[in-house]
Design an enzyme around this catalytic site. Structure first.
Site, short mmCIF file in Angstrom:
data_model
loop_
_atom_site.label_atom_id
_atom_site.label_comp_id
_atom_site.label_asym_id
_atom_site.label_seq_id
_atom_site.Cartn_x
_atom_site.Cartn_y
_atom_site.Cartn_z
N CYS A 2 33.50 50.18 41.12
CA CYS A 2 32.70 51.22 40.49
C CYS A 2 32.98 52.53 41.22
O CYS A 2 33.42 52.52 42.37
CB CYS A 2 31.21 50.92 40.61
SG CYS A 2 30.73 49.39 39.81
N ARG A 27 40.48 52.85 39.91
CA ARG A 27 39.79 51.73 40.55
C ARG A 27 39.40 50.65 39.54
O ARG A 27 39.03 49.56 39.95
CB ARG A 27 38.54 52.24 41.26
CG ARG A 27 38.84 53.13 42.44
CD ARG A 27 37.60 53.85 42.89
NE ARG A 27 36.58 52.95 43.37
CZ ARG A 27 36.36 52.66 44.63
NH1 ARG A 27 37.09 53.22 45.56
NH2 ARG A 27 35.40 51.84 44.98
N TRP A 75 31.93 48.82 36.69
CA TRP A 75 32.69 47.58 36.47
C TRP A 75 31.64 46.48 36.49
O TRP A 75 31.03 46.23 37.53
CB TRP A 75 33.72 47.41 37.58
CG TRP A 75 34.71 46.33 37.31
CD1 TRP A 75 35.81 46.42 36.51
CD2 TRP A 75 34.72 45.02 37.87
NE1 TRP A 75 36.49 45.23 36.53
CE2 TRP A 75 35.85 44.35 37.35
CE3 TRP A 75 33.90 44.32 38.75
CZ2 TRP A 75 36.17 43.05 37.69
CZ3 TRP A 75 34.21 43.02 39.08
CH2 TRP A 75 35.34 42.40 38.55
N ASN A 104 26.88 51.59 43.42
CA ASN A 104 28.03 50.68 43.59
C ASN A 104 27.55 49.51 44.44
O ASN A 104 26.80 49.71 45.39
CB ASN A 104 29.17 51.36 44.34
CG ASN A 104 29.90 52.37 43.49
OD1 ASN A 104 29.57 52.55 42.33
ND2 ASN A 104 30.88 53.02 44.08
N GLY A 105 28.04 48.31 44.15
CA GLY A 105 27.65 47.15 44.96
C GLY A 105 26.78 46.19 44.17
O GLY A 105 26.72 46.26 42.95
N GLU A 493 54.65 36.81 45.03
CA GLU A 493 54.26 38.19 44.77
C GLU A 493 54.92 38.68 43.47
O GLU A 493 54.29 39.38 42.68
CB GLU A 493 54.65 39.06 45.98
CG GLU A 493 54.41 40.55 45.84
CD GLU A 493 52.97 40.94 45.54
OE1 GLU A 493 52.05 40.10 45.63
OE2 GLU A 493 52.76 42.12 45.20
N LYS A 497 52.86 40.00 40.22
CA LYS A 497 53.07 41.31 39.59
C LYS A 497 53.31 41.15 38.10
O LYS A 497 52.75 41.88 37.29
CB LYS A 497 54.29 42.03 40.20
CG LYS A 497 54.15 42.61 41.58
CD LYS A 497 53.25 43.82 41.70
CE LYS A 497 51.83 43.41 42.00
NZ LYS A 497 51.46 43.29 43.37
N GLU A 500 50.08 40.15 36.28
CA GLU A 500 49.07 41.22 36.30
C GLU A 500 49.32 42.30 35.25
O GLU A 500 48.39 42.75 34.60
CB GLU A 500 49.11 41.94 37.66
CG GLU A 500 48.28 41.35 38.74
CD GLU A 500 48.39 42.18 40.01
OE1 GLU A 500 49.51 42.40 40.49
OE2 GLU A 500 47.35 42.62 40.50
N HIS A 516 60.06 18.07 41.73
CA HIS A 516 58.83 17.27 41.88
C HIS A 516 57.84 17.57 40.77
O HIS A 516 56.66 17.26 40.88
CB HIS A 516 58.21 17.52 43.25
CG HIS A 516 59.12 17.13 44.38
ND1 HIS A 516 59.42 15.82 44.67
CD2 HIS A 516 59.85 17.88 45.24
CE1 HIS A 516 60.28 15.77 45.67
NE2 HIS A 516 60.56 17.01 46.03
N LYS A 615 40.92 47.97 41.04
CA LYS A 615 41.74 48.24 42.21
C LYS A 615 41.12 47.72 43.49
O LYS A 615 41.78 47.16 44.34
CB LYS A 615 41.98 49.75 42.32
CG LYS A 615 42.85 50.17 43.50
CD LYS A 615 44.28 49.72 43.30
CE LYS A 615 45.15 49.96 44.51
NZ LYS A 615 46.37 49.13 44.45
C1 F6R Z 1 47.57 42.70 43.27
C2 F6R Z 1 46.45 43.33 43.96
C3 F6R Z 1 45.35 42.47 44.47
C4 F6R Z 1 44.95 42.92 45.88
C5 F6R Z 1 43.71 42.14 46.35
C6 F6R Z 1 43.34 42.49 47.78
O1 F6R Z 1 48.50 43.64 42.83
O2 F6R Z 1 46.41 44.52 44.11
O3 F6R Z 1 45.71 41.12 44.45
O4 F6R Z 1 46.03 42.72 46.73
O5 F6R Z 1 42.63 42.42 45.51
O6 F6R Z 1 43.05 43.84 47.91
P1 F6R Z 1 43.07 44.54 49.33
O7 F6R Z 1 44.48 44.51 49.83
O8 F6R Z 1 42.59 45.94 49.08
O9 F6R Z 1 42.16 43.76 50.22
#
Ligand code: F6R
Length: 620
Positions: A2, A27, A75, A104-105, A493, A497, A500, A516, A615
């Site tokens: 948020c 975010r 959010w 927020n929270g 990773e 990506k 996502e 397997h 984010k």
């Molecule tokens: C993937 C992504 C998320 C963050 C995860 C942790 O592209 O951005 O998987 O890596 O939410 O976030 P941080 O690094 O801010 O703790």
């Protein structure tokens, strides 16, 4: 996730609030709203589901004006995304409402408070936990007419996490803020002041900031700011001037923030190395003045993180055990935090996070710190983080800041590669101090690290080749990613990506696991992506790839130019610059980022703000 923006000024601040919300869009959110105190002394608001542009359109159709106001991007956590659940929340019916709050929270005891407030006659018009805050404050004002004093009383009854901004129709000269578990920053102007959950929102109006600390309550007026700490004592918080990265919220020549951030990697990796390398060794002090003494005692490492940061930690486990000879365990924070752990003596607790505000990672750190020495507590805590003022950094004993700069694209790119650089520095420092790393190898790797930005530039130069390869995925619904050794987390990773941002289902496997089970999935509809540096596992990897080809699977291989792999029927090889094996995970991440980016562009998805994601995951 948020976002909060607030302002108190002599001028109409509607545009400032909306621009602030736009800057927080990265975010992630599902609805947005703004409340202003108009010149007739009435609180008015507009709220809309969807993008800030929807709110802007509503304001164009029915403008609001005022010199005191708050705004929010939401959010959903309690109550579906809807206009009635969007913030700001009022106490009383508009017009004539006295109070407006954005939050927020999460308020954990909102159910009990809601029942209590209903019993006192309050009618609720939303399903949110936030609405209890505004009614509780209204209730406190009945016995304590001073708004700041009433807020101090109200927050004592809130359990959970909050960053709050409050305005009152009866106090047109002030904006109140309270912080507990959710960041807030005050922006200092000339004859006007601002508030936001992230300073990025306020760079349009100021470059001077004052960060609230846990438990702080602030009264923000046009000409003054007063802050009380968690024990209610008045405190001064330092004001800091922000110079760097003011351009970060701008895409520049790039079509998306994600692409801009992918291309920033040589520069930010360079920055992350700056001041941390000696002629032939890593400068251990980069981790703090007491690092050398502490590192000498470390016998084990426990890493905890989420998502992409977790993948960085997985690579680090190969490095810490393989290069520095230190036993290392790694776990996702959401599991670690709810588990009774057995701590080996002299274990360093390492958390990794881009934002430093991820709820699970923070909770894991707090749990780790709460263990007493009798329970086998940790030796010390260290965070590898991109945000210097974050909770994770403040609460860790030691930290290494990555220098990725603000990351706007929801899918993490430059944060990951700079985390890997930070973790390589940690590996070399621990090996150096404990005497478990060969000095010549350290000197060789320091040299390679210096050359890394150039290698990354070379990998980025393959951009158009990767774009061409991405066409193979345009019609696909699934993909497999394979890697061996420290390339396995790189494959993970890459798969993360792709799913996502392109919404293609992607899975990563250690290549040796193929037979397997996952081999059953392979056919001409399942592209198989592999990263193949020239190391001792290359021949084994080549056999795994034969298994895929034999089942008609199409291969996309990012291979070292000396790996002896070439294009053939159903095999697309992209040659990578040669690099020291230890640093290969950093280099091979680049083509996988580019691949997912171009596939998403082909699919026409919202690359920078993929659906359902935020984010910064500051709630569980
Ligand atoms: C993937 C992504 C998320 C963050 C995860 C942790 O592209 O951005 O998987 O890596 O939410 O976030 P941080 O690094 O801010 O703790």
């Amino acid at each position: 996730m948020c976002g909060i923006v607030g302002a108190v000024a002599e001028r109409n601040i509607t545009a400032v609030l909306v621009e602030g919300l736009k800057r927080l869009e990265y975010r992630g959110y599902d609805s947005a709203g703004v409340a202003l105190l108009n010149d007739q002394g009435q609180l008015e608001r507009r709220r809309r589901v969807g993008k800030v542009s929807e709110l802007q359109a509503a304001l164009n159709a029915e403008p609001l004006a005022g010199r005191l106001g708050i705004a929010h991007t939401r959010w959903a956590t309690h109550g579906a995304p809807s206009e009635r659940n969007a913030h700001p929340h009022f106490s009383g019916r508009e017009p004539g409402s006295e109070l407006a709050v954005v939050h927020n929270g999460i308020i954990e005891n909102h159910d009990a408070l809601r029942e209590q407030l209903k019993g006192l006659g309050y009618a609720f018009s939303s399903d949110t936990d936030t609405e209890v805050i505004v009614h509780l404050l209204d209730h406190k004002l009945k016995t304590q007419p001073d708004l700041t004093a009433a807020l101090k009383e109200a927050v004592k009854e809130l359990h959970g996490a909050y960053g709050l901004a409050v305005i009152s129709a009866k106090q047109p000269d002030r904006l109140l803020a309270a912080r507990s578990g959710s960041p807030l920053v005050i922006g200092l102007g000339l004859g006007e002041n601002f508030l936001a959950s992230d300073q990025l929102a306020l760079r349009q109006v100021t470059d001077r900031f004052m960060y609230l600390e846990e438990g702080d309550i602030a009264e923000i007026c046009r000409e003054s700011v007063q802050i009380w700490d968690v024990s209610g004592e008045p405190v001064q918080r330092e004001s800091v001037q922000y110079h760097e990265g003011a351009e970060a919220a701008d895409k520049g020549e790039f079509r998306h923030f994600m692409l801009k951030e992918i291309f920033e990697q040589p520069k930010v990796v360079q920055r992350t190395l700056e001041g941390r390398l000696g002629s032939d060794h890593v400068l251990v002090q980069a981790f703090g003045p007491q690092a050398a003494e502490l590192f000498a005692k470390v016998k084990n490492v426990q890493i905890v993180a989420c998502g992409t940061s977790y993948h960085a930690g997985m690579v680090a486990r190969y490095w810490l055990e393989g290069l520095a000879g230190i036993p290392c365990q790694i776990e996702v924070a959401s599991e670690f935090r709810y588990r009774k752990v057995v701590v080996q003596p002299d274990t360093l607790f390492v958390s990794i996070s881009q934002s430093g505000e991820t709820a699970d990672t923070l909770a894991a750190l707090r749990n780790a710190k709460a263990l007493s020495p009798e329970q086998g507590g940790y030796l010390a805590s260290l965070s590898i983080c991109n945000v210097g003022i974050s909770s994770l950094v403040r609460e860790s004993d030691l930290c290494l800041l990555t220098q990725a700069g603000p990351e706007i694209g929801v899918a993490s790119t430059k944060a990951f590669t700079t985390q890997l650089v930070g973790l390589m520095l940690l590996t070399l420092s621990l090996g150096q101090v404990r005497g478990t790393l060969d000095k010549r190898l350290e000197a060789e790797l320091v040299d390679e690290l210096r050359r890394l930005p150039t290698r990354l530039d070379e990998a980025l130069a393959m951009d158009t080749v990767v774009e061409k390869v991405s066409e193979l995925f345009a019609e696909k619904h699934h993909a497999l990613f394979l890697g061996r050794g420290e390339q396995y987390p790189v494959a993970m990773e890459g798969a993360l990506k792709l799913k996502e941002i392109s919404y293609i289902h992607a899975e990563a496997y250690p290549a040796g696991e193929l037979k397997h089970g996952p081999l059953a999935l392979v056919d001409s509809d399942m592209p198989v992506v592999t990263v193949a540096p020239n190391n001792e596992l290359l021949e084994k990897l080549k056999s795994n790839l034969q298994e895929v080809r034999a089942r008609g699977g199409e291969l996309i291989v990012f291979a070292d130019q000396q790996a002896g792999m070439s294009n053939g029927e159903g095999t697309h090889v992209v040659n990578m610059p040669h690099i020291h094996d230890a640093l290969a995970p950093i280099l091979y991440t680049i083509p996988l980022q580019l691949l997912s980016y171009y596939v998403a562009v082909l699919k026409g998805t919202d690359v920078d703000q993929p659906r359902n994601l935020a984010k910064s995951v500051t709630v569980e």
